[in-house]
Design a protein around this motif. Structure first.
Motif: not given
Length: 418
Positions: A206-220, A280-292
Motif C-alpha cells: 500500500h505504500h508504493i506510489f503512495d501519497d501522504q493521505w493513503t489510509f491515514n485520513s478521513m479521505r482514505g 477506479i476500483t483499486s485502493q493500492l496506489p501503485y496498481l491504480a496509478k500504473t493502470s491509469l
C-alpha cells in the motif's frame, strides 16, 4: 443497437411479464418436442423446484451478501431456456422482497453486432491460417475480442462511481443482460472489505506510489463519493443516458468499412476498459496509478486512429494538460445528467488542483509513466525526476472515468488517413 427492452418494478410481476420472459428465453424449445407435445415436463418441474429450494435455503441475512447472491444466481439454471421460470418464480421476487422500490432492467444488444463480430473473427482467422489449421480465432483467449465490447462497457455502471456499487449487471446468452438496480447503494473496498489472507498481503504494497493521505485520513486511499449523494432517480437517468450513448457508439463502429480497423479499435476500447477498472476500483496506489498510465497509452492510441495528427506520446500529454482537462474533458461532463455529471465536473477540478499542488504537469507525469519501463532514462528525464519528491495524489486516478466519457462522446466514424 443496445436497447432497454423492459424496466421491471415490483408491481410488474404478473403473467404478462412471464409470457414476455418465456418469449425471450424461447422456453417452448425446452418444454415442447418437435411435434408440439409436452416433453418430460414433470422431470423439468422437479428440477426447477429442487433448484429453487436450494436457492431459498441459502439466502444470506446480510443485505450486501443477499444482493450479490441473488444476482450471481440469475441465469445459472442448467437448462438455459427455463431461466425465464427461475427468474420469475425465484430471482425477481427475492430481489423485490428486500428492494421494494428497486428496478430490474432487461437490456439487449442486437444480433447484428454478434453476427458481424463473429464473421470478422472468422475472416481474420482464415486470412492468417489460424482457424483452418487448429480451429481457433486470433486473440480468442485474450478476452479482448470485439464481440465482448457491449458487455464490458455496460459493466462500467457497477463500479465507475468510486467506491459505490449502485447496480449489478448479469450477462446472459445471446446479447441479453439484466441490470439489477436496488433502492440503496452499496460500497466496495479492495483492502478492508474481506478478512482474508490475500487482503492481509495487499497491505505490504500500500505504500508504493503512495501519497501522504493513503489510509491515514478521513479521505482514505482516494476521495470517495458518498452513497447518499445520488438519488435513485439520478442513477436511473444516468444509466439510461449512458446505455443510449453506447448504443450510438456501436452503430458508429459498424459503419466503419474496414473490418480490421473496427476490430483494432474495439480491442483497444476493451483494453481501456480493463485498465479503467483497476484505476477506479483499486485502493493500492501503485496498481491504480500504473493502470491509469496504461489506460492513457491506449486512449492516445485510439485517438491516433481518429483525425489526430500528433504522436501518441504527445496525445498522452495532451490528455493530462490543464487546457485539455478544462476545455475538453470537463466540457463534455455538461452532457452527463444530474448529480453524476456534477460530480464528474468536481472530480476533474479537484484532480487538476492536486496536480498543481504536487508541482506536476503533463510532461513530468509522462516521465513518471516512462519509469514503468525502468529508471535508466536519458539524462534530461532523470534530472527532472530527481527534482521532484515523487508524490502524485491518488485522486488523479479518478480522472479515468471522465476521460472515458469524453472518449465515447467523440465521433468514432472518423478515420485517420495515413
Amino acid at each position: 443497437m443496445i436497447n432497454i427492452e423492459k424496466k421491471i418494478q415490483k408491481s410488474d410481476l404478473n403473467k404478462e411479464l412471464l409470457d414476455y420472459l418465456d418469449r425471450k428465453f424461447q422456453t417452448h424449445l425446452e418444454l415442447k418436442d418437435d411435434s408440439g407435445s409436452s416433453k418430460h415436463s414433470k422431470y423439468l418441474k422437479n428440477k426447477m423446484e429442487e433448484w429453487g429450494k436450494g436457492f431459498e435455503e441459502n439466502l444470506p441475512s446480510d443485505l450486501k451478501d443477499y444482493f450479490i447472491y441473488i444476482t450471481a444466481s440469475a441465469g445459472n439454471f442448467s437448462y438455459y431456456n427455463l431461466n425465464s421460470r427461475i427468474l420469475f418464480k425465484y430471482i425477481f421476487p427475492s430481489f423485490f422482497k428486500e428492494f421494494d422500490s428497486g428496478q430490474i432492467w432487461i437490456v439487449e444488444t442486437e444480433a447484428k453486432w454478434r453476427d458481424i463480430s463473429w464473421s470478422s473473427q472468422h475472416k481474420l482467422a482464415q486470412e492468417n491460417d489460424l482457424g483452418e489449421i487448429i480451429g481457433e480465432y486470433p486473440h480468442e483467449f485474450t478476452g479482448m475480442q470485439e464481440e465482448n465490447f457491449p458487455e464490458m462497457s455496460i459493466d462500467i455502471l457497477t463500479y465507475a462511481l468510486y467506491p459505490l456499487m449502485p447496480c449489478e449487471v448479469v450477462h446472459l446468452a445471446y446479447g441479453l443482460s439484466l441490470i439489477f438496480i436496488p433502492d440503496c447503494v452499496f460500497e466496495y473496498s479492495q483492502m478492508k472489505e474481506a478478512d482474508t489472507l490475500y487482503n492481509h498481503l495487499l497491505w505490504k504494497m500500500h505504500h508504493i506510489f503512495d501519497d501522504q493521505w493513503t489510509f491515514n485520513s478521513m479521505r482514505g486511499p482516494k476521495s470517495a463519493l458518498s452513497k447518499d449523494l445520488f438519488s435513485f432517480e439520478d442513477l436511473l437517468n444516468f444509466f439510461e443516458w449512458y446505455i443510449n450513448l453506447l448504443s450510438d457508439k456501436l452503430k458508429e463502429l459498424l459503419s466503419i468499412k474496414e473490418s480490421y480497423l473496427r476490430q483494432q479499435r474495439v480491442m483497444t476500447l476493451n483494453s481501456i476498459l480493463c485498465d479503467m477498472f483497476f484505476s477506479i476500483t483499486s485502493q493500492l496506489p501503485y496498481l491504480a496509478k500504473t493502470s491509469l498510465f496504461s489506460m492513457l497509452d491506449k486512449v492516445s492510441n485510439f485517438l491516433k486512429s481518429l483525425e489526430y495528427d500528433e504522436s501518441e506520446s504527445n496525445l498522452w500529454k495532451m490528455i493530462l494538460s490543464e487546457e485539455f482537462l478544462e476545455e475538453e474533458i470537463k466540457d463534455k461532463t455538461k452532457n452527463v445528467p444530474g448529480e453524476v455529471g456534477r460530480q464528474m465536473k468536481l472530480s476533474i477540478e479537484w484532480a487538476l488542483d492536486q496536480i498543481k499542488l504536487d508541482n506536476l504537469d503533463e510532461n513530468l507525469l509522462r516521465d513518471f509513466r516512462n519509469c514503468n519501463h525502468g529508471y535508466l532514462l536519458n539524462d534530461y528525464r532523470w534530472e527532472k525526476l530527481c527534482r521532484h519528491n515523487g508524490e502524485i495524489n491518488n485522486d488523479i486516478t479518478l480522472l479515468s472515468f471522465p476521460i472515458w466519457l469524453y472518449l465515447i462522446s467523440l465521433d468514432w466514424k472518423k478515420v485517420n488517413k495515413k
